[in-house]
Scaffold this motif. Structure first.
Motif, PDB file in Angstrom:
ATOM      1  N   ALA A   1       5.990 152.884  54.749  1.00  0.00           N
ATOM      2  CA  ALA A   1       6.603 151.793  53.847  1.00  0.00           C
ATOM      3  C   ALA A   1       8.265 151.918  54.160  1.00  0.00           C
ATOM      4  CB  ALA A   1       6.426 152.247  52.113  1.00  0.00           C
ATOM      5  N   SER A   2       9.203 150.994  53.639  1.00  0.00           N
ATOM      6  CA  SER A   2      10.494 150.956  53.778  1.00  0.00           C
ATOM      7  C   SER A   2      11.060 150.497  52.651  1.00  0.00           C
ATOM      8  CB  SER A   2      10.804 150.466  55.405  1.00  0.00           C
ATOM      9  OG  SER A   2      12.233 150.488  55.617  1.00  0.00           O
ATOM     10  N   ARG A   3      12.361 150.901  52.664  1.00  0.00           N
ATOM     11  CA  ARG A   3      13.416 150.162  51.728  1.00  0.00           C
ATOM     12  C   ARG A   3      14.653 150.325  51.981  1.00  0.00           C
ATOM     13  NH1 ARG A   3       8.925 149.382  49.956  1.00  0.00           N
ATOM     14  NH2 ARG A   3       8.071 149.696  47.824  1.00  0.00           N
ATOM     15  N   THR A   4      15.601 149.130  51.881  1.00  0.00           N
ATOM     16  CA  THR A   4      16.637 148.927  51.927  1.00  0.00           C
ATOM     17  C   THR A   4      17.710 149.017  50.703  1.00  0.00           C
ATOM     18  OG1 THR A   4      16.488 148.031  54.237  1.00  0.00           O
ATOM     19  CG2 THR A   4      18.882 147.796  53.000  1.00  0.00           C
ATOM     20  N   PHE A   5      18.604 149.843  50.334  1.00  0.00           N
ATOM     21  CA  PHE A   5      19.461 149.855  49.121  1.00  0.00           C
ATOM     22  C   PHE A   5      20.823 150.141  49.495  1.00  0.00           C
ATOM     23  CE2 PHE A   5      19.465 154.300  49.448  1.00  0.00           C
ATOM     24  CZ  PHE A   5      18.127 154.833  49.960  1.00  0.00           C
ATOM     25  N   ALA A   6      21.657 149.505  48.432  1.00  0.00           N
ATOM     26  CA  ALA A   6      23.005 149.729  48.759  1.00  0.00           C
ATOM     27  C   ALA A   6      23.493 150.772  47.710  1.00  0.00           C
ATOM     28  CB  ALA A   6      23.707 148.440  48.031  1.00  0.00           C
ATOM     29  N   VAL A   7      24.535 151.455  48.054  1.00  0.00           N
ATOM     30  CA  VAL A   7      25.078 152.806  47.421  1.00  0.00           C
ATOM     31  C   VAL A   7      26.642 152.147  47.209  1.00  0.00           C
ATOM     32  CG1 VAL A   7      25.546 155.153  47.188  1.00  0.00           C
ATOM     33  CG2 VAL A   7      23.560 154.120  48.457  1.00  0.00           C
ATOM     34  N   SER A   8      27.020 152.164  45.818  1.00  0.00           N
ATOM     35  CA  SER A   8      28.343 152.003  45.569  1.00  0.00           C
ATOM     36  C   SER A   8      29.031 153.110  44.600  1.00  0.00           C
ATOM     37  CB  SER A   8      28.577 150.663  44.852  1.00  0.00           C
ATOM     38  OG  SER A   8      27.745 149.590  45.797  1.00  0.00           O
ATOM     39  N   ALA A   9      30.042 153.382  44.782  1.00  0.00           N
ATOM     40  CA  ALA A   9      30.799 154.350  43.736  1.00  0.00           C
ATOM     41  C   ALA A   9      31.034 153.723  42.609  1.00  0.00           C
ATOM     42  CB  ALA A   9      31.961 154.941  44.577  1.00  0.00           C
ATOM     43  N   ARG A  10      30.857 154.521  41.436  1.00  0.00           N
ATOM     44  CA  ARG A  10      31.304 153.972  40.182  1.00  0.00           C
ATOM     45  C   ARG A  10      32.860 154.180  39.875  1.00  0.00           C
ATOM     46  NH1 ARG A  10      25.611 155.282  38.189  1.00  0.00           N
ATOM     47  NH2 ARG A  10      26.721 156.833  37.064  1.00  0.00           N
TER      48      ARG A  10
ATOM     49  N   PRO B   1      18.459 148.464  44.834  1.00  0.00           N
ATOM     50  CA  PRO B   1      17.474 147.968  45.964  1.00  0.00           C
ATOM     51  C   PRO B   1      18.125 146.717  46.322  1.00  0.00           C
ATOM     52  CG  PRO B   1      16.368 148.613  43.959  1.00  0.00           C
ATOM     53  CD  PRO B   1      17.819 148.502  43.486  1.00  0.00           C
ATOM     54  N   VAL B   2      17.916 146.533  47.670  1.00  0.00           N
ATOM     55  CA  VAL B   2      18.315 145.135  48.467  1.00  0.00           C
ATOM     56  C   VAL B   2      17.341 144.463  48.811  1.00  0.00           C
ATOM     57  CG1 VAL B   2      19.678 144.388  50.451  1.00  0.00           C
ATOM     58  CG2 VAL B   2      20.592 146.204  49.024  1.00  0.00           C
ATOM     59  N   PHE B   3      16.257 145.255  49.605  1.00  0.00           N
ATOM     60  CA  PHE B   3      15.221 144.516  50.170  1.00  0.00           C
ATOM     61  C   PHE B   3      14.210 145.707  50.456  1.00  0.00           C
ATOM     62  CE2 PHE B   3      11.992 142.821  53.027  1.00  0.00           C
ATOM     63  CZ  PHE B   3      11.684 141.856  52.535  1.00  0.00           C
ATOM     64  N   PRO B   4      12.668 145.438  50.241  1.00  0.00           N
ATOM     65  CA  PRO B   4      12.350 144.579  49.132  1.00  0.00           C
ATOM     66  C   PRO B   4      12.534 144.979  47.783  1.00  0.00           C
ATOM     67  CG  PRO B   4      10.599 145.857  49.649  1.00  0.00           C
ATOM     68  CD  PRO B   4      11.537 146.314  50.693  1.00  0.00           C
ATOM     69  N   THR B   5      12.522 144.163  46.743  1.00  0.00           N
ATOM     70  CA  THR B   5      12.921 144.369  45.469  1.00  0.00           C
ATOM     71  C   THR B   5      11.563 144.173  44.376  1.00  0.00           C
ATOM     72  OG1 THR B   5      13.646 142.190  44.805  1.00  0.00           O
ATOM     73  CG2 THR B   5      15.289 143.817  45.668  1.00  0.00           C
ATOM     74  N   GLU B   6      11.755 144.219  43.463  1.00  0.00           N
ATOM     75  CA  GLU B   6      10.408 144.186  42.503  1.00  0.00           C
ATOM     76  C   GLU B   6      10.337 142.696  42.356  1.00  0.00           C
ATOM     77  OE1 GLU B   6      10.098 146.715  38.652  1.00  0.00           O
ATOM     78  OE2 GLU B   6      12.405 146.712  38.611  1.00  0.00           O
ATOM     79  N   LYS B   7      11.183 141.688  42.645  1.00  0.00           N
ATOM     80  CA  LYS B   7      10.590 140.289  42.546  1.00  0.00           C
ATOM     81  C   LYS B   7       9.633 139.988  44.005  1.00  0.00           C
ATOM     82  CE  LYS B   7      14.796 138.456  44.711  1.00  0.00           C
ATOM     83  NZ  LYS B   7      14.249 138.060  45.790  1.00  0.00           N
ATOM     84  N   ASP B   8       9.808 140.928  44.872  1.00  0.00           N
ATOM     85  CA  ASP B   8       9.113 140.584  46.000  1.00  0.00           C
ATOM     86  C   ASP B   8       7.591 141.370  45.729  1.00  0.00           C
ATOM     87  OD1 ASP B   8      11.302 139.403  47.540  1.00  0.00           O
ATOM     88  OD2 ASP B   8      12.269 141.327  47.704  1.00  0.00           O
ATOM     89  N   GLY B   9       7.595 141.843  44.710  1.00  0.00           N
ATOM     90  CA  GLY B   9       6.067 142.381  44.444  1.00  0.00           C
ATOM     91  C   GLY B   9       5.893 143.920  44.890  1.00  0.00           C
TER      92      GLY B   9
END
Length: 706
Positions: free
Chosen positions: A697-706, A664-672
């Motif tokens: 509702a909306s979320r922005t997240f980052a996806v990265s290869a492991r 998660p990038v925004f919002p995250t759990e710390k944003d409630g």
């Protein structure tokens, strides 16, 4: 005897052929690994004049007498190693009609896309040549080597624009647009064409000067655009054995445009550009690289500043010192870098619309002078910005009487009026001198570092004052306006300028190549805006795309986050009464800006857009936009806009076959707010996202290869 020559420029290879008794034709295009071969020969340029017309009666830009009559004279290839540019010029001549034509192609090393334009010269006839149209680019669709051309193999992507509803993309089968008529029985090409036409100066007021032709069967995708801030036309058509595409600026038939060339005079067409790739995503990558290669260099490009503007759903063109000072303080507290005073700052009447043009600050609105407000912006460490509409003069403005008639659009000796505005003609010395004095005063006396240039009316066909036609006068103004913008950067190279035209009514590359910021819409409904914001990178670079976020004190946490995400993968562009928010709301906005600065601002200037759910439709219940970063990661925003959503499948072929991390990038759990659950299917390359039921509702997240 037929002869062939090939031009290699970076990742681009163009092959042509000609002989003494026939026109020059492009035989193949290769860009990277993608190649289109053309089995049907067509001229590389078409020129329509009043005295020649078409060789086959039709309404197409192509099939002209002169296009078929032009003969090869020479070609010249040059390289500019310092700029990483390559140019090919093919010289043609039609002795019978006394025309010399030069077709230019330009390629940057960093972008597999071709810019092209055409010069037409009356080479010595005692009679004037009256131009009715000149194509900037023509081509067949083509097919891979060894395969037959086929219109049934192609899809056309195009976009409709309206005020408050910009960038509505759709696709259709080409054969549905150009049905089969069995014209081969007549041994004459079909007359049918499918054209998109824009008039006046709202270059994207109705449709986009950009299209995409995709053939999944052939593994080929064309992207093309017209780079002009005025009237234009593009068309696709049926050439019996293949499809064709043609691009132009203004034409006689569509735009009241005629250009009279006396002996020795030259006309230059508006520029256009095209790219060929294997896939839709590949075409967007080429287009994005091209936009960065050909835009004006500026320090703001790679690291786009965060902007607050006081207009949208906030002050609404009624600024005062008392309203601005609390907003300035609140904007600085959340991390804004540029604060913009929008319209009305010059108006003492209470009706700012018809009084524009003198651009002197109101004394009623700012009793101690506007410098009190501007100094407060600067004292908070922000760049002061201001709104002006430079190309118009209100009918009630003092400048309407001070400037001569020559400074304005005219037809038949009367000034053109549109919604209580006269329109400045930037070909005129007095018009340019007035605007230069305004900009110089605002920069030098007030310290303005950011301008929002708006444009809320369009003059119709143009001006007949000192021009060959209405459209000729309009084209002259369009080019003079671009030259004037260039002159501003010569004087003030660090100036940041936003291009706004009633929102997104001028999203053409003639302007996008010059401006750091592009308004995407005037849309005031936060529930509708995601479809506009997600589609915006089809027309502009992500870092230019200014989509409004306007959170308010009466919004709950989820709605506020939804608003912020609408601007998050573009130019962070904020409005709203920040000073009326409680501590928790204020903190959430600040958190969004911090997340943008940490995750988006450093990478957006090298990112490439993609659409994991496909291009958004206006009423889609789930909308998504992604950015592939230069580091190999992806940033993705998902908006849920329906109370019955449950799950969405995001296509991420760039990660197919690999394991990924989703953060998660925004919002995250710390944003409630709770993160959305995701599950990754590496085999299919699909990320399943559980979206909430019963709310927007909306979320922005980052996806990265492991």
């Amino acid at each position: 005897m037929s002869q062939t020559f090939t031009w290699n420029a970076g990742a681009v290879t163009l092959t042509f052929d000609y002989d003494d008794n026939d026109f020059v034709a492009m035989r193949s295009v290769r860009m990277g690994e993608s190649e289109a071969v053309f089995e049907q020969r067509i001229p590389i340029v078409d020129v329509m004049t009043t005295g020649t017309g078409h060789r086959i009666a039709c309404n197409k830009l192509t099939h002209t007498v002169i296009g078929s009559a032009l003969r090869y004279r020479s070609h010249t290839a040059t390289n500019d190693d310092e700029r990483g540019r390559h140019t090919l010029t093919i010289a043609l001549a039609d002795p019978l009609h006394h025309l010399d034509v030069a077709v230019h192609y330009e390629v940057a090393d960093s972008a597999p896309m071709v810019r092209t334009w055409v010069d037409v010269t009356n080479s010595g006839s005692d009679q004037p040549t009256i131009l009715d149209s000149v194509t900037s680019w023509t081509s067949e669709f083509g097919a891979p080597a060894g395969q037959n051309a086929d219109l049934d193999a192609w899809q056309l992507y195009e976009s409709r624009f309206d005020w408050l509803a910009e960038g509505r993309w759709s696709s259709n089968k080409v054969r549905d647009l150009l049905p089969k008529f069995s014209q081969e029985i007549t041994a004459v090409d079909s007359r049918q064409e499918y054209a998109k036409i824009s008039t006046g100066t709202w270059s994207t007021g109705m449709v986009a000067p950009l299209g995409i032709l995709e053939s999944q069967r052939f593994g080929l995708t064309w992207v093309f655009q017209i780079e002009h801030n005025g009237a234009w036309r593009w068309e696709i058509h049926d050439d019996t054995t293949d499809g064709g595409v043609a691009l132009s600026g203004p034409t006689s038939e569509n735009h009241a445009w005629e250009k009279v060339l006396q002996s020795g005079e030259t006309f230059t067409s508006v520029p256009a550009s095209f790219a060929l790739a294997g896939t839709f995503d590949g075409a967007i990558t080429a287009l994005t690289k091209y936009r960065r290669a050909f835009r004006l260099p500026h320090k703001d490009n790679a690291h786009p500043s965060v902007v607050f503007n006081d207009y949208m759903n906030t002050i609404y063109g009624d600024p005062t010192t008392a309203k601005e000072l609390p907003l300035i303080k609140a904007a600085a507290e959340v991390g804004i870098e540029i604060f913009v005073i929008d319209c009305g700052w010059y108006d003492d009447t209470g009706n700012w619309w018809p009084s524009v043009g003198e651009w002197l600050p109101s004394k009623k609105r700012f009793p101690n002078g506007i410098t009190e407000v501007i100094d407060a912006i600067r004292a908070e460490g922000m760049i002061p910005g201001i709104w002006i509409e430079p190309e118009v003069i209100g009918v009630q403005s003092p400048m309407a009487d001070r400037l001569p008639d020559s400074a304005f659009f005219q037809r038949h000796g009367q000034r053109v009026v549109e919604q209580d505005r006269y329109l400045l003609d930037l070909r005129d010395d007095a018009a340019r001198a007035h605007l230069d004095s305004v900009i110089d005063r605002l920069v030098k006396e007030y310290g303005i570092g950011y301008f929002k240039f708006d444009y809320n009316v369009s003059p119709g066909a143009g001006t007949d004052y000192q021009s060959d036609s209405d459209g000729d006068g309009l084209l002259g103004h369009n080019r003079a306006y671009s030259a004037w913008i260039d002159s501003l950067y010569q004087r003030y190279p660090d100036l940041i300028i936003e291009n706004c035209s009633s929102g997104g009514m001028r999203e053409d590359f003639a302007q996008l190549s010059r401006f750091q910021v592009q308004s995407t819409s005037d849309q005031q409904d936060w529930m509708l805006y995601p479809a506009i914001a997600a589609a915006a990178p089809m027309m502009m670079l992500p870092e230019q795309a200014a989509s409004w976020a306007y959170p308010q004190s009466d919004m709950d946490t989820e709605t506020t986050a939804f608003n912020i995400n609408t601007t998050f993968l573009g130019r962070f562009f904020l409005s709203g009464y920040l000073n009326r928010m409680n501590e928790a709301q204020h903190t959430l906005v600040e958190s969004g800006i911090k997340a943008y600065k940490a995750h988006v601002q450093p990478v957006i200037g090298q990112s490439t857009p993609f659409w994991p759910l496909g291009l958004p439709k206006w009423d889609d219940v789930v909308v998504a936009l992604g950015l592939n970063t230069a580091q190999g990661d992806a940033l993705i925003t998902v908006w849920a806009r329906d109370p019955f959503c449950s799950q969405s499948a995001l296509r991420l072929p760039q990660f197919q076959g690999r394991e990924v991390s989703v953060t998660p990038v925004f919002p995250t759990e710390k944003d409630g707010l709770e993160p959305w659950r995701t599950s990754w299917d590496a085999q299919s390359g699909i990320l399943h996202v559980d979206v909430p039921v019963g709310e927007y509702a909306s979320r922005t997240f980052a996806v990265s290869a492991r």
